[in-house]
Structure formats: structure tokens, C-alpha cells
Design an enzyme around this catalytic site. Structure first.
Site, PDB file in Angstrom:
ATOM      1  N   LEU A   1       1.767   3.837  11.608  1.00  0.00           N
ATOM      2  CA  LEU A   1       3.122   3.637  11.088  1.00  0.00           C
ATOM      3  C   LEU A   1       3.553   4.801  10.205  1.00  0.00           C
ATOM      4  CD1 LEU A   1       3.243  -0.152  10.259  1.00  0.00           C
ATOM      5  CD2 LEU A   1       4.329   1.067  12.136  1.00  0.00           C
TER       6      LEU A   1
ATOM      7  N   SER B   1      -4.198 -13.934  10.969  1.00  0.00           N
ATOM      8  CA  SER B   1      -3.118 -13.582  10.049  1.00  0.00           C
ATOM      9  C   SER B   1      -2.994 -14.536   8.871  1.00  0.00           C
ATOM     10  CB  SER B   1      -1.790 -13.566  10.791  1.00  0.00           C
ATOM     11  OG  SER B   1      -0.745 -13.503   9.851  1.00  0.00           O
TER      12      SER B   1
ATOM     13  N   ARG C   1      -4.617 -12.694  -1.639  1.00  0.00           N
ATOM     14  CA  ARG C   1      -5.842 -12.601  -0.846  1.00  0.00           C
ATOM     15  C   ARG C   1      -7.113 -12.548  -1.677  1.00  0.00           C
ATOM     16  NH1 ARG C   1      -3.529  -8.298   3.660  1.00  0.00           N
ATOM     17  NH2 ARG C   1      -2.243  -9.859   4.691  1.00  0.00           N
TER      18      ARG C   1
ATOM     19  N   HIS D   1     -10.899  -5.681   4.948  1.00  0.00           N
ATOM     20  CA  HIS D   1      -9.678  -5.553   5.738  1.00  0.00           C
ATOM     21  C   HIS D   1      -8.878  -4.297   5.421  1.00  0.00           C
ATOM     22  CE1 HIS D   1      -6.160  -6.632   7.935  1.00  0.00           C
ATOM     23  NE2 HIS D   1      -5.428  -6.825   6.875  1.00  0.00           N
TER      24      HIS D   1
END
Lengths: 252, 644
Positions: free
Chosen positions: B43, B284, B337, B408
Site C-alpha cells: 500500500l 480478522s 489488541r 502480526h
């Protein structure tokens, strides 16, 4: 451990694009059904490296079924026996003890073999470069909610846009046609209002590039749809044909 | 060298606008005289390469994959945040800024984070204009969902494939510029060093992964958009090829590495099943909108589940502990998280985990399916449910998912100033590869936002200022620095190929991963970190004596590729441990057991540690030098983070 399998692999080995390749047989022993197919190949490769032999080269990256990098024709089927599943998401529970598994690269003139099971799919990139975009630059665009798009249309565009560009459609087709791949992108933009201004020019440019790359034509066997890991529909091809004919009509 | 973050003066909301005006411009006719190198096409890289080419610069873009579309941004599932306030639920640029600063446990810069929130709205407009098929409501307008760490719905999404759609949007913009001849694209090319001339980055060295050829490329500026380093843990949700090599080699050439110990352990991943495992798969975070996390209340019931004597549905409602809802009533299952991961670890450490290994908790959709119906749940999460079933052979519509935290994302990365320039002039770093916006913990749906903010809306302004200052004279690639850097790279390749050892690269990588996970993972202690330091040093010494690298340079050689990357991961691992040792506080994803509140939450020490730790490479076998950039908070009050 119970449930482990002993398998025979017949793998296509080819040093590079100019050297002829051949099948080589390997044993894959003590394979757990919970392994992914690529993890099974990792185990075989680990043994080869230990013996200072060249490991089997294959393309892979995300191992989540989304990057489109993994390939492999497994027992004659692109991405193996499980429907709507990429090779990296195929698990060994789809096989049985004492199976012989034949593993080949994608076979198509437009996807030359680079080494072993790795092929060159840059033809796909060149088709996208020919017109797979909306010509907007960064900045100066309208507010995202300025143009409402019916949910049905947006969802349909999303279904087409979900193509991962792996090339299984080409590998599955007896003509090595890329029409499912090309039509998915043409459809996404033909459906959305943002794609309208360049709708026909895009269809024409992408189809011409597809032909130039040496992909075959479509003879409606639907093998592409059957093998597509993302279940892209052949109705996209019908739409692409319509877009292409309209492009020619508008020109004449 | 004193670290100058170059945060503009003035009120928070005016900093970026004022700064944009203060930055020098390159006139349109001169832009074509500049070459800009962009490494990585995720991205950040694809959006930067396309945007700079649109402005008129000559861009050379590089990726190691066979196509720019394969970059690992493609795998991001849940969504992208933007302060659009379309749902009318009280969102604003300031609230997104505040949530992100707080979510990062007050270890990021106010100025950067505010700018991120400010440009977030432009990103959505841009992507829609490119034809990104975001999810929509029946009225035709864009749909939003909520994500961890926020009490508003500001997350835009495209099924569970948001990263894919955003990347394909950026890839299409990049393709347009390739077709126009403004971007020259080099695929299957790996950057192995940066070339520094007169103290400025002026080029890179690459290896062609098909032919093995080592090449030099010159440019007026070099942008590293090369992603995170989570694969230092061996098992992570990153792609197999994700690596730190470009950033690490730049670090060794003078770019400081900031906060390397800040790693994000994501709470909802599919648990490990065996030693053969090559990667972990994320489910997700959006699943926590409708899924409820629980374990049994008692050890006895958990043990029965682990042995397979009971199934999840046999556990009565009264015997279930929905621990996140119980401990954090206002955020419930949508806590950030780091909090969700730590709590999962805690209940499993108590022995209340489920699944064969006991290292899993349930994420249960029974209530949602009852309330909304299976088709509605399938429409939202169908592809995630399918993926779960593919991997585990269990149907999550019928039995609860089993999840466990996994590595992650890495918040640390190359240190950059407000202009995204590293401490090495002319070298920029964008996206996950830099350290800038997420502090010690990243909120869900913020990675896509930051990657695209950097590439579409920050770098096109800031790089111009540097280019205008150095002038458009061509870069002289015949300077000896280029040949020297190339020779060094070739020498390193030769050394690796000459090692005719007994252990495979993967064995070393797995060992490194075990050390990092055990001692520098979800919770850390001074004692454990000290131990890890010794273990990694031993591993490094052993690697350079005993690793096996087969084949030659002049061919496709995945064994050689991996060896170079793992060698860099080992060195990075040592720095991460040093950084984790130095930071004897807990913050966000960095949890030092010595520093916790009575309730077991992360306890920051703002007096001592409200700074960015930027490390300077001093040479092989030398300790790195620590530089501190004080974090100044003028707008938010530092408080103990609470999601109760």
C-alpha cells in the site's frame, strides 16, 4: 503418529527456462493430514537441503489464499482437487496414505517456466497495464459518498474484483485462454460508475494486449470457472465480449 | 546527532497545513529531472510510486515478488479507518486522533497522528474514485463497521478482503504510470543495500532473483516501503517472504531503528497445530464485533475440553466465562489488541484454555447467528469462516472458533521525522517499515490507513522539499561508493554460498523464533531478555559457521534468498532484545512483568520512558547507541489506559 501418510511425489524439475525439464520421484513420509500442501513440500525440501540437493522451487507467499502467488497443477488440476481453494490452503487431509501425487507448473505459452514449478506470469501485469485502471490521479476527487452505487451493483463488482491473478484459469483451459482473468477486471469497472468514462477504450486495450501475449481464445468449456479458487463466474466473459463488441461498434 | 523530529510549530489542527505551505516546491518542468527509487509495492510503496509519477518524477519501483500486486498488504482483512462520521455517531478527526494516541499507549507523536487522522478522509475518497468496491448500504452509500479500541463505527471495508481491494486500487494507479512510462517496474528484485554518497542516500543495490545479477540503481531519493519484521518470530501472520533486509541494511548504513521491541501480537489467530507449521493465519478483528470470546470458568471443565471428553456446546451458559465482557464492560470484546491478547494468554496460563493444546480460547458466533440468522453472518464474514474451516476442518457456523494470539504487526521500524525522512538524508521510510504513528500498539484498521496516508498524501509533499534543496543535477553512478557497495553485496553472497554446514536456514529461523517468542513475546522480564541475548548471539555465531546454503548465485536460488534474510533477522533479534531490556516499563504490546498495575494491566512509567528509542548501528559486535526523542504531549493528558 496415527493418521500420518506416506506419499510418492512426481515433481516437474527444470533448471531454468532454456533447459528441458523432467519428472523426478520423491518420497514424502510421515505427512500429517493437518499440514498444508506447501508445508508438505517444505518437509521434502528440508530433506533435500540436508542432503545438499537443490530444493524444489515453487512460488508462494501469503499462504492465506489471497496473494495469488502459489500455483501448481496437482494431479492434473490447477490448485489441486478441492474446489474454491488455492494450493496454499489445500490440506493433506484431501489425500490418502500411499497416494501418488503428480505436481507440475502452470502450462501455457504465455507463462514460461522459470525454474521447476515457478512460472513467469508478467503477461498478466502487462494486460492490467494496458487499461486495468480508472485514470484518476491522487487528490481532487469527489467525496466518497457523492455517487451512490446500488448495493447489488457494488456487490457484483466486488465479486469480479476478488480475482487474485493466480492464472489457474489459464492453466485449466485447453486453449490457455486468459479470458476469465481479463473479463473480471473489465467487468468490475464496467459495472461501477467510476469506470464509465473509459469503459470501451479499456475493454479494447486489455483484449488486444491479451491477444498479443499469446493467450488462446475461449471455446466455452467453463474449465476456468470450475478451477478458479475465487469462484469468478464465466458471466464475466460474456460481459467482456459485449464490452469489446460495443467498443468496436462505437469506433466504426 | 540530535534527533530532530521537525514537528511544525503551532496548534495541532494547523500543523500540517502550515507545514505544506512551508515546504519547498519543485516546478513542474523540473520534476522530470529527478529520479526517485521506491522499494516495495504494498500500500505505501504502490501509492507513493504512482503519486510521485503522476507529479512528474521518474520513478523506479522494486519488489521481490513476481508482481507488485502480491505485496502482503493484500492479505489485510478487516478494514480501513477514516474520520468521515458518515454514521453520525460522534466521530471526528480529533476523536480518531485521540483513539489512536490512546490506543498506542501514549508512545507516538501527536503531530504525526493528527495528520494521519486528518488525511484519512481523503484516502476513502481516493479509493472510491479508483473503483475500489467498498461495502455499501441498500441506499447506495458506504457502510461502516466498528473495530477494537473505538466506540464509533469508522471502519470502511470490502468483505474480509479490504487490503486486497485497496492494494489492487493502488496497483492499478501504479499500472497506469507504468503504461505511461513514468514508472519503471523491477519485479523479482531484492534490495540488498543502500548507496550513501556524501552522507546522502543516492541509490540501491539489488539482486535479480531470476539471474542472480547484482545491479546498482541511482536516484535523488530512496523510499523504503518494505513492510514489517514480524517474521523474526518465524511463525507470524506475515507472508513467507516478508523480511527486514532492506530496512536492516539501511540501518547498518546509518538509518536509526526506532522502538524495535514494539510488536503486535494479534488476539484472533488460528492456533498452532504442529511443528510442521510454516505460518499462522489471522482471523480478522472484525469478528469480535459479533463473536463472543470465552473459556470455561473452571479448570476441570477446560481439562475435559482439552481431552475431548466434552464439546463446547456441552458447557452450560452459567459455566462460561466471557472474560472480556466481564472485565471490560464498556468495550467488551472490542478492547484493543494488546489487551485482548494478554487476557487470552492469562486464561490459558491459568489452565483454562481449550483445544487439544490448551492454548486457545473460543470465539463464539452462536448468539449472532441466533440474532441475525446465518445468511447475515455469512454475508459479513463468509470468506473468513470458509478459511477457518479450510485450515481446521471445523465448521464455525456450528462450533465456536478456537483462537490464540500470534505475531502480526511491528510498530517499530526505521526512525523518521515528520517528513518521513530517516536519519540518513535522502532515505525515506513509509508504511509499516517506519515507526511513526502507532506508538506501542496499533489499533485495528489503522495499518491500511497509515500505508496509504504516507504514500498518497504525505510523501508527495515532503519529498519535494528535499529534492528542491539538493537540486536536479543527475546523480553520478560512477562514484566509487556505488561500486564499493555492489562489491560488498557480492562478497556477502559469496560468503553465504561458501558455508557448507550441517543445519538448514529454516532450522536457524525456527530456533530464532522460539527464542523471540519465549523471551521477547507477549510478556517479557529482564531475566528472560538477558538469557535471550546470549542465546541469539550463540545462534548468530553458529549460523555463520554451520548453515547450509545450496546452489549458486547465477540462478533462481530460494535457499540463498532465505539465508540472507534470516541472517538479518538474527541481528535484528539482538537489537529487539536490547530495546525491550532498556524499556523497563510496560506499554501497549510491550509488557514487562516487572511493571504492571494491581489488576495486571500494563503500567507505563511516563517520567522515565515517554520517549522514542532510536538505535544507531555502531559496527558488528558493538553495542548500538541509544538516542532518545522526547515525546511531547500538548493536547492529550497521559492517563492509565482504561477500557473498563
Amino acid at each position: 503418529m496415527s493418521g500420518h501418510m506416506n506419499l510418492t511425489l512426481k515433481v516437474w524439475r527444470q533448471k531454468n527456462s532454456t533447459t528441458p525439464g523432467k519428472f523426478v520421484t520423491y518420497k514424502a513420509d510421515e505427512i500429517s493430514p493437518d499440514m498444508s500442501f506447501l508445508e508438505m513440500l517444505d518437509v521434502v525440501n528440508e530433506d533435500l537441503v540436508k542432503k545438499k540437493e537443490d530444493p524444489i522451487h515453487f512460488d508462494h507467499d501469503c499462504r492465506e489464499g489471497i496473494c495469488g502467488m502459489c500455483s501448481l497443477v496437482i494431479n492434473g488440476e490447477p490448485h489441486g482437487p478441492k474446489r474454491a481453494t488455492t494450493t496454499c490452503q489445500l490440506h493433506m487431509r484431501s489425500f490418502s496414505d500411499k497416494d501418488t501425487i503428480v505436481i507440475e507448473p502452470w502450462r501455457a505459452t504465455a507463462f514460461p517456466v522459470v525454474k521447476d514449478l515457478v512460472t513467469n506470469r508478467s503477461s498478466f501485469d502487462r494486460i492490467q497495464q494496458a487499461g486495468g485502471y480508472v485514470s484518476v490521479g491522487t487528490g481532487g476527487v469527489p467525496d466518497a459518498n457523492e455517487i451512490p452505487i446500488s448495493k447489488v451493483i457494488a456487490d457484483e463488482a466486488m465479486s469480479s474484483a476478488t480475482c487474485i491473478g493466480c492464472g489457474a484459469c489459464v492453466a485449466a483451459c485447453k486453449n490457455a485462454s486468459a479470458m476469465l482473468f481479463v473479463s473480471a477486471k473489465i467487468s468490475q469497472f464496467a459495472l461501477l460508475p467510476q469506470g464509465q468514462p473509459e469503459r470501451y477504450a479499456r475493454a479494447e486495450a486489455m483484449v488486444l494486449q491479451m491477444d498479443e501475449e499469446g493467450f488462446g481464445g475461449c471455446t466455452n468449456t467453463y474449465a476456468c470457472e470450475a478451477q478458479c479458487p475465487k469462484e469468478i463466474k464465466v458471466t464475466n466473459i460474456a460481459r467482456m465480449n459485449r464490452e469489446f463488441f460495443n467498443a468496436e461498434l462505437i469506433k466504426s | 546527532m540530535k534527533l530532530d523530529a521537525k514537528i511544525p510549530e503551532g496548534p495541532l489542527a494547523e500543523k500540517w497545513n502550515k507545514h505544506k505551505f512551508d515546504l519547498k516546491l519543485v516546478n513542474p518542468a523540473n520534476k522530470r529531472k529527478y529520479d526517485v527509487i521506491v522499494v516495495g509495492t504494498g500500500l505505501a510503496g504502490a501509492s507513493a510510486a504512482a503519486s510521485l509519477a503522476e507529479l512528474g518524477y521518474n520513478v523506479k519501483a522494486f519488489c521481490f515478488q513476481d508482481s507488485p500486486r502480491r505485496a502482503h498488504s493484500i492479505a489485510a482483512q478487516g478494514g480501513i479507518n477514516a474520520a468521515k462520521n458518515y454514521p453520525n455517531d460522534g466521530d471526528s478527526v480529533y476523536r480518531l486522533f485521540y483513539d489512536t494516541i490512546k490506543g498506542g499507549d501514549y508512545r507516538s507523536r501527536e503531530g504525526n497522528v493528527y495528520r494521519l487522522a486528518e488525511v484519512s478522509v481523503n484516502i476513502i475518497d481516493q479509493c472510491v474514485a479508483q473503483g475500489v468496491p467498498f461495502a455499501r448500504e441498500y441506499g447506495g452509500l458506504l457502510d461502516n463497521r466498528s473495530f477494537g479500541g473505538a466506540q464509533v463505527s469508522r471502519t470502511f471495508y470490502a468483505k474480509g478482503q479490504t487490503g486486497q481491494q485497496l492494494l489492487l486500487g493502488a496497483y492499478s494507479a501504479l499500472n497506469r504510470q507504468i503504461e505511461l512510462g513514468k514508472v519503471k517496474m523491477y519485479t523479482r528484485s531484492e534490495m540488498l543495500d543502500v548507496v550513501v554518497v556524501d552522507g546522502k542516500a543516492q541509490g540501491i543495490i539489488t539482486r535479480n532473483l531470476i539471474t542472480g545479477q547484482v545491479d546498482t540503481h541511482s536516484g535523488h531519493a530512496v523510499l523504503l516501503c518494505t513492510g514489517g519484521y514480524g517474521n523474526v518470530f518465524y511463525l507470524s501472520t506475515n507472508a513467507m517472504g516478508s523480511n527486514v533486509t532492506a530496512a536492516w541494511r539501511a540501518h547498518k548504513k546509518g538509518a536509526y531503528f526506532a522502538n524495535p521491541c514494539y510488536t503486535q501480537i494479534h488476539p484472533t489467530c488460528i492456533p498452532v497445530t504442529g511443528d510442521h507449521q510454516s505460518k499462522l493465519t489471522l482471523m480478522s478483528e472484525s469478528l469480535r464485533n459479533d463473536g463472543r470470546v470465552w473459556v470455561p470458568k473452571t479448570l476441570e471443565l477446560s481439562q475435559k475440553l482439552q481431552k475431548g471428553e466434552l464439546k463446547a456446546k456441552d458447557i452450560k451458559e452459567a459455566d462460561r466465562d466471557y472474560y472480556l465482557e466481564r472485565k471490560y464492560p464498556s468495550f467488551g470484546n472490542l478492547v484493543p489488541r494488546d489487551v485482548a491478547s494478554r487476557n487470552a494468554k492469562q486464561v490459558c496460563d491459568e489452565g483454562r484454555g481449550v483445544g487439544k493444546s490448551g492454548l486457545a480460547v473460543y470465539l463464539d458466533f452462536a448468539d449472532s447467528i441466533g440474532r441475525l440468522g446465518q445468511p447475515a453472518v455469512a454475508a459479513k464474514y463468509g470468506n473468513l469462516f470458509d478459511m477457518y474451516q479450510q485450515i481446521t476442518d471445523e465448521n464455525p457456523y456450528e462450533v465456536p472458533m478456537r483462537i490464540y494470539p500470534a505475531v502480526h504487526y511491528t510498530m517499530g521500524g526505521l526512525w523518521v521525522d515528520y517528513n518521513l525522512m530517516t536519519s540518513l538524508p535522502g532515505l525515506y521510510c513509509l508504511g509499516e517499515a517506519n515507526f511513526s504513528d502507532h506508538g506501542a500498539n496499533r489499533l485495528g484498521a489503522s495499518a491500511l490507513m497509515q500505508g496509504l496516508a504516507d504514500g498518497y498524501f504525505v510523501i508527495p509533499y515532503t519529498v519535494g522539499d528535499y529534492l528542491a534543496n539538493i537540486g536536479p543535477a543527475p546523480i553520478d553512478a560512477s562514484r566509487p561508493e556505488f561500486a564499493k557497495a555492489k562489491a560488498e553485496v557480492e562478497e556477502k553472497i559469496k560468503t553465504l554460498l561458501s558455508l557448507n554446514g550441517t543445519r538448514t536456514v529454516d532450522e536457524y529461523h525456527r530456533d530464532l523464533g522460539h527464542i523471540m517468542w519465549e523471551y521477547c513475546g507477549m510478556s517479557r522480564t529482564a531475566e528472560g531478555l538477558q538469557k535471550a541475548k546470549g542465546l541469539i548471539a550463540d545462534l548468530r555465531n553458529s549460523f555463520w559457521k554451520d548453515v547450509i546454503v545450496v546452489g549458486e548465485n547465477e540462478e533462481v536460488n530460494q535457499s540463498l534468498e532465505k539465508a540472507g534474510r534470516v541472517a538479518d533477522f538474527i541481528e535484528l533479534g539482538e537489537l529487539m532484545v536490547d530495546d525491550a531490556l532498556n524499556r523497563s516499563e510496560s506499554c501497549g504490546g510491550h509488557f514487562r512483568e516487572e511493571s504492571q498495575t494491581p489488576e495486571g494491566e500494563a503500567l507505563r512509567k511516563d517520567d522515565e520512558f515517554a520517549y522514542v528509542a532510536a538505535w544507531e548501528f555502531k559496527g558488528i559486535n558493538m553495542p548500538e547507541a541509544l538516542h532518545k526523542e522526547e515525546l511531547i504531549f500538548e493536547n492529550v493528558k497521559l492517563t492509565q489506559r482504561s477500557y473498563k
